[in-house]
Design a protein around this motif. Structure first.
Motif, PDB file in Angstrom:
ATOM      1  N   UNK A  52       3.281  27.899   3.821  1.00 58.63           N
ATOM      2  CA  UNK A  52       2.505  26.775   4.353  1.00 58.63           C
ATOM      3  C   UNK A  52       3.143  26.226   5.626  1.00 58.63           C
ATOM      4  N   UNK A  53       4.454  26.133   5.634  1.00 58.44           N
ATOM      5  CA  UNK A  53       5.165  25.647   6.821  1.00 58.44           C
ATOM      6  C   UNK A  53       4.954  26.612   7.983  1.00 58.44           C
ATOM      7  N   UNK A  54       4.991  27.915   7.708  1.00 62.25           N
ATOM      8  CA  UNK A  54       4.758  28.900   8.764  1.00 62.25           C
ATOM      9  C   UNK A  54       3.361  28.749   9.360  1.00 62.25           C
ATOM     10  N   UNK A  55       2.377  28.550   8.507  1.00 64.12           N
ATOM     11  CA  UNK A  55       1.001  28.370   8.994  1.00 64.12           C
ATOM     12  C   UNK A  55       0.908  27.125   9.861  1.00 64.12           C
ATOM     13  N   UNK A  56       1.516  26.035   9.407  1.00 62.70           N
ATOM     14  CA  UNK A  56       1.511  24.799  10.195  1.00 62.70           C
ATOM     15  C   UNK A  56       2.232  24.997  11.526  1.00 62.70           C
ATOM     16  N   UNK A  57       3.316  25.736  11.504  1.00 63.85           N
ATOM     17  CA  UNK A  57       4.077  25.982  12.730  1.00 63.85           C
ATOM     18  C   UNK A  57       3.251  26.788  13.727  1.00 63.85           C
ATOM     19  N   UNK A  58       2.547  27.798  13.245  1.00 59.81           N
ATOM     20  CA  UNK A  58       1.683  28.585  14.141  1.00 59.81           C
ATOM     21  C   UNK A  58       0.580  27.718  14.733  1.00 59.81           C
ATOM     22  N   UNK A  59      -0.003  26.854  13.916  1.00 54.96           N
ATOM     23  CA  UNK A  59      -1.054  25.960  14.413  1.00 54.96           C
ATOM     24  C   UNK A  59      -0.490  25.026  15.483  1.00 54.96           C
ATOM     25  N   UNK A  60       0.713  24.514  15.251  1.00 59.62           N
ATOM     26  CA  UNK A  60       1.344  23.632  16.244  1.00 59.62           C
ATOM     27  C   UNK A  60       1.652  24.384  17.534  1.00 59.62           C
ATOM     28  N   UNK A  61       2.083  25.649  17.406  1.00 59.40           N
ATOM     29  CA  UNK A  61       2.357  26.442  18.606  1.00 59.40           C
ATOM     30  C   UNK A  61       1.077  26.649  19.413  1.00 59.40           C
ATOM     31  N   UNK A  63      -1.493  24.635  19.458  1.00 63.14           N
ATOM     32  CA  UNK A  63      -1.827  23.338  20.076  1.00 63.14           C
ATOM     33  C   UNK A  63      -0.972  23.100  21.317  1.00 63.14           C
ATOM     34  N   UNK A  64       0.329  23.417  21.218  1.00 63.86           N
ATOM     35  CA  UNK A  64       1.216  23.228  22.361  1.00 63.86           C
ATOM     36  C   UNK A  64       0.803  24.140  23.512  1.00 63.86           C
ATOM     37  N   UNK A  65       0.411  25.350  23.191  1.00 64.59           N
ATOM     38  CA  UNK A  65      -0.027  26.284  24.229  1.00 64.59           C
ATOM     39  C   UNK A  65      -1.278  25.754  24.920  1.00 64.59           C
ATOM     40  N   UNK A  66      -2.219  25.268  24.146  1.00 61.38           N
ATOM     41  CA  UNK A  66      -3.446  24.700  24.698  1.00 61.38           C
ATOM     42  C   UNK A  66      -3.127  23.476  25.550  1.00 61.38           C
ATOM     43  N   UNK A  68      -0.325  22.819  27.042  1.00 61.00           N
ATOM     44  CA  UNK A  68       0.378  23.267  28.246  1.00 61.00           C
ATOM     45  C   UNK A  68      -0.613  23.768  29.291  1.00 61.00           C
ATOM     46  N   UNK A  69      -1.606  24.525  28.868  1.00 61.49           N
ATOM     47  CA  UNK A  69      -2.629  25.003  29.799  1.00 61.49           C
ATOM     48  C   UNK A  69      -3.386  23.830  30.412  1.00 61.49           C
ATOM     49  N   UNK A  70      -3.681  22.844  29.608  1.00 61.78           N
ATOM     50  CA  UNK A  70      -4.392  21.659  30.108  1.00 61.78           C
ATOM     51  C   UNK A  70      -3.553  20.926  31.143  1.00 61.78           C
ATOM     52  N   UNK A  71      -2.270  20.782  30.886  1.00 57.19           N
ATOM     53  CA  UNK A  71      -1.380  20.091  31.826  1.00 57.19           C
ATOM     54  C   UNK A  71      -1.302  20.859  33.142  1.00 57.19           C
ATOM     55  N   UNK A  72      -1.265  22.191  33.075  1.00 60.57           N
ATOM     56  CA  UNK A  72      -1.221  22.997  34.297  1.00 60.57           C
ATOM     57  C   UNK A  72      -2.496  22.786  35.106  1.00 60.57           C
ATOM     58  N   UNK A  73      -3.659  22.794  34.452  1.00 55.82           N
ATOM     59  CA  UNK A  73      -4.927  22.570  35.167  1.00 55.82           C
ATOM     60  C   UNK A  73      -4.970  21.182  35.790  1.00 55.82           C
TER      61      UNK A  73
END
Length: 94
Positions: A52-61, A63-66, A68-73
């Motif tokens: 469950x923690x791994x799944x949450x961590x992937x979801x957070x990653x 979100x962070x990637x998304x 980060x892309x928004x901040x770059x734009x």
């Protein structure tokens, strides 16, 4: 007769000891089995929690990637806006 009585007592003691050993052995096997079952259940719960923690961590990653892309734009948009503002300022100074 006394020898026979002594032999009977010895045999009786041996049988009582044998039965006691068998009962304790069975009890120890049951106790070990129940302890193993409890440990296995706890390990399964820990494994599920880690998954469950791994799944949450992937979801957070993601979100962070998304984010980060928004901040770059937004940063690129801000730079373009500053360039347009500088052009407008330069036209006004002429």
């Amino acid at each position: 007769m006394q020898v026979e009585f002594g032999v009977l007592i010895a045999i009786g003691g041996f049988l009582i000891g044998l039965f006691t050993f068998a009962q304790k052995r069975d009890k120890n096997v049951k106790d070990d089995a129940s302890k193993s079952a409890v440990i296995e259940t706890k390990l399964d719960n820990i494994s599920q929690s880690v998954d469950s923690i791994r799944i949450d961590l992937r979801a957070n990653e993601q979100r962070w990637s998304s984010l980060s892309e928004t901040v770059v734009r937004i940063d690129e948009s801000t730079k373009q806006a500053h360039k347009r503002i500088d052009k407008i300022d330069n036209k006004g100074d002429v």
